[in-house]
Design a protein around this motif. Structure first.
Motif, mmCIF file in Angstrom:
data_model
loop_
_atom_site.group_PDB
_atom_site.id
_atom_site.type_symbol
_atom_site.label_atom_id
_atom_site.label_comp_id
_atom_site.label_asym_id
_atom_site.label_seq_id
_atom_site.Cartn_x
_atom_site.Cartn_y
_atom_site.Cartn_z
ATOM 1 N N THR A 57 17.697 50.456 44.741
ATOM 2 C CA THR A 57 17.948 51.051 44.029
ATOM 3 C C THR A 57 19.072 51.689 43.570
ATOM 4 O O THR A 57 19.797 51.537 44.287
ATOM 5 C CB THR A 57 16.678 52.952 44.441
ATOM 6 N N PRO A 58 19.466 52.767 42.435
ATOM 7 C CA PRO A 58 18.129 53.388 41.602
ATOM 8 C C PRO A 58 18.425 52.104 40.492
ATOM 9 O O PRO A 58 19.720 51.541 40.489
ATOM 10 C CB PRO A 58 19.312 54.528 40.926
ATOM 11 N N ASP A 91 9.076 56.154 40.212
ATOM 12 C CA ASP A 91 10.515 56.180 39.865
ATOM 13 C C ASP A 91 11.986 55.098 40.733
ATOM 14 O O ASP A 91 11.743 54.533 41.776
ATOM 15 C CB ASP A 91 10.783 57.251 40.546
ATOM 16 N N ARG A 93 14.784 55.607 39.868
ATOM 17 C CA ARG A 93 15.440 56.190 40.617
ATOM 18 C C ARG A 93 15.256 56.163 42.476
ATOM 19 O O ARG A 93 16.306 56.003 42.864
ATOM 20 C CB ARG A 93 16.360 57.795 40.601
ATOM 21 N N THR A 94 14.367 56.336 43.004
ATOM 22 C CA THR A 94 13.955 56.877 44.230
ATOM 23 C C THR A 94 13.670 55.467 44.925
ATOM 24 O O THR A 94 13.168 55.472 45.801
ATOM 25 C CB THR A 94 13.073 57.941 44.537
ATOM 26 N N GLY A 95 12.750 55.281 43.851
ATOM 27 C CA GLY A 95 12.140 53.901 44.128
ATOM 28 C C GLY A 95 10.520 54.141 45.173
ATOM 29 O O GLY A 95 9.683 53.690 45.241
ATOM 30 N N LYS A 96 10.364 55.739 45.125
ATOM 31 C CA LYS A 96 8.916 55.941 45.162
ATOM 32 C C LYS A 96 7.657 55.767 43.948
ATOM 33 O O LYS A 96 7.810 55.931 42.801
ATOM 34 C CB LYS A 96 9.079 57.862 45.344
ATOM 35 N N GLY A 153 7.802 64.348 40.202
ATOM 36 C CA GLY A 153 9.405 64.303 41.208
ATOM 37 C C GLY A 153 9.523 63.520 40.402
ATOM 38 O O GLY A 153 10.375 62.675 40.742
ATOM 39 N N LYS A 155 12.438 62.816 37.340
ATOM 40 C CA LYS A 155 13.981 63.363 37.001
ATOM 41 C C LYS A 155 14.188 62.888 35.891
ATOM 42 O O LYS A 155 13.775 61.948 35.267
ATOM 43 C CB LYS A 155 15.323 64.392 37.637
ATOM 44 N N ASP A 158 15.374 59.345 34.759
ATOM 45 C CA ASP A 158 14.959 57.834 35.723
ATOM 46 C C ASP A 158 14.264 56.725 34.519
ATOM 47 O O ASP A 158 13.258 57.593 34.019
ATOM 48 C CB ASP A 158 13.891 59.492 36.465
#
Length: 316
Positions: A57-58, A91, A93-96, A153, A155, A158
């Motif tokens: 990420t990102p 995601d 951006r966050t990797g989650k 979550g 954004k 992303d």
């Protein structure tokens, strides 16, 4: 008219995805970009189970790109096919991991590709085979557009990584009729009547209406077995117990296609067809609590016991 389908209560995954994903994208298989993205995205875990997604990420995705981490040998996904997916979204951006159909309380996702739902995903599935795992790295514009998905979550802007397990798709090879050994029906079962080699109706003369759900095999079948979930092609006749004529009959027409195991057909079909082999013929005796219960349908009074004879002509 097809009367088997029930309105489905969409789970959180289905509602969130259908309402939020954009409808104007297309996938890419550019080799250089795919190689670069594969270096930054690692997907592990067994097919048909929730994957673990690790992202450098990102993650920047300039063009939506897809690749296969596991290639199946099932039916090929057509451009207008209905396909059953296990789907997990992370995601970039966050990797989650944001959401997954593999989570408790969720169910696999049924997607008709021609309806242009999830185009950045579904366009990447065309031509791939059932039993495959496909990874899609999607730009934000090709996924949640300019709004993001704050409920997940995610954004604005992303990128997303989607892991799709192709659990089943519309059968591409459809039999002309049932196969395998014929099996005798009990004396308590309705008699089958035919016209020009096609089933035309059921005869209930002299029979007492049963109270219990029953699965009566009439042909064994010789192909792959129906799993939950699966897409199937079938000819069928449906008749209210004691009625003179069927309320629905597909014999002599194009076979109908259904998803089994997702709650989109009446309970009797989900229960009675699971495990049957391609080529099977089966009779289902369906008391009201396994069919439509107190709710009347066109040609079907409330609290009706229904009888179906079904030929399983394809399993996707």
């Amino acid at each position: 008219m097809t009367l088997l389908h029930h309105p489905r209560r969409a789970g959180v995954v289905v509602t969130a995805l259908v309402s939020a994903i954009a409808v104007s994208a297309c996938g890419s298989t550019d080799k250089d970009q795919a190689s670069s993205l594969q270096d930054k995205v690692t997907v592990t875990g067994k097919y048909a189970e929730k994957p673990t997604i690790k992202i450098d990420t990102p993650l920047t995705v300039k063009k939506t790109t897809a690749w296969t981490t596991e290639s199946g040998k099932g039916d090929e996904v057509g451009a207008d096919a209905t396909t059953i997916l296990g789907l997990t979204i992370a995601d970039g951006r966050t990797g989650k991991t944001a959401i997954s159909t593999h989570d408790a309380g969720q169910r696999p996702l049924e997607v008709k590709l021609g309806d242009q739902v999830f185009p950045s995903l579904t366009n990447s599935l065309v031509g791939r085979s059932a039993d495959s795992r496909v990874v899609v790295a999607s730009t934000s514009d090709d996924a949640y557009g300019t709004t993001g998905a704050p409920q997940l979550g995610i954004k604005k802007g992303d990128s997303l990584v989607m892991v799709a397990d192709i659990l089943s798709t519309d059968p591409t090879k459809i039999l002309d009729g049932p196969t395998g050994k014929s099996l005798p029906a009990p004396a308590t079962a309705p008699k089958l009547e035919s016209s020009d080699d096609d089933l035309s109706r059921l005869d209930f003369s002299g029979l007492a209406k049963p109270k219990k759900f029953a699965v009566i095999p009439l042909r064994e079948g010789t192909g792959p077995a129906i799993e939950n979930p699966d897409r199937i092609a079938a000819d069928y006749i449906g008749q209210v117990w004691g009625a003179k004529e069927p309320f629905n009959n597909t014999y002599g027409k194009e076979p109908a296609k259904f998803s089994i195991g997702l709650g989109g057909v009446i309970k009797a079909w989900d229960q009675g067809l699971a495990g049957l082999k391609e080529g099977a013929r089966v009779m289902l005796i369906c008391p009201p609590d396994t069919a439509y219960g107190k709710t009347a349908q066109p040609g079907i009074p409330a609290n009706s016991t229904l009888v179906f004879v079904i030929d399983v002509l394809g399993v996707g």
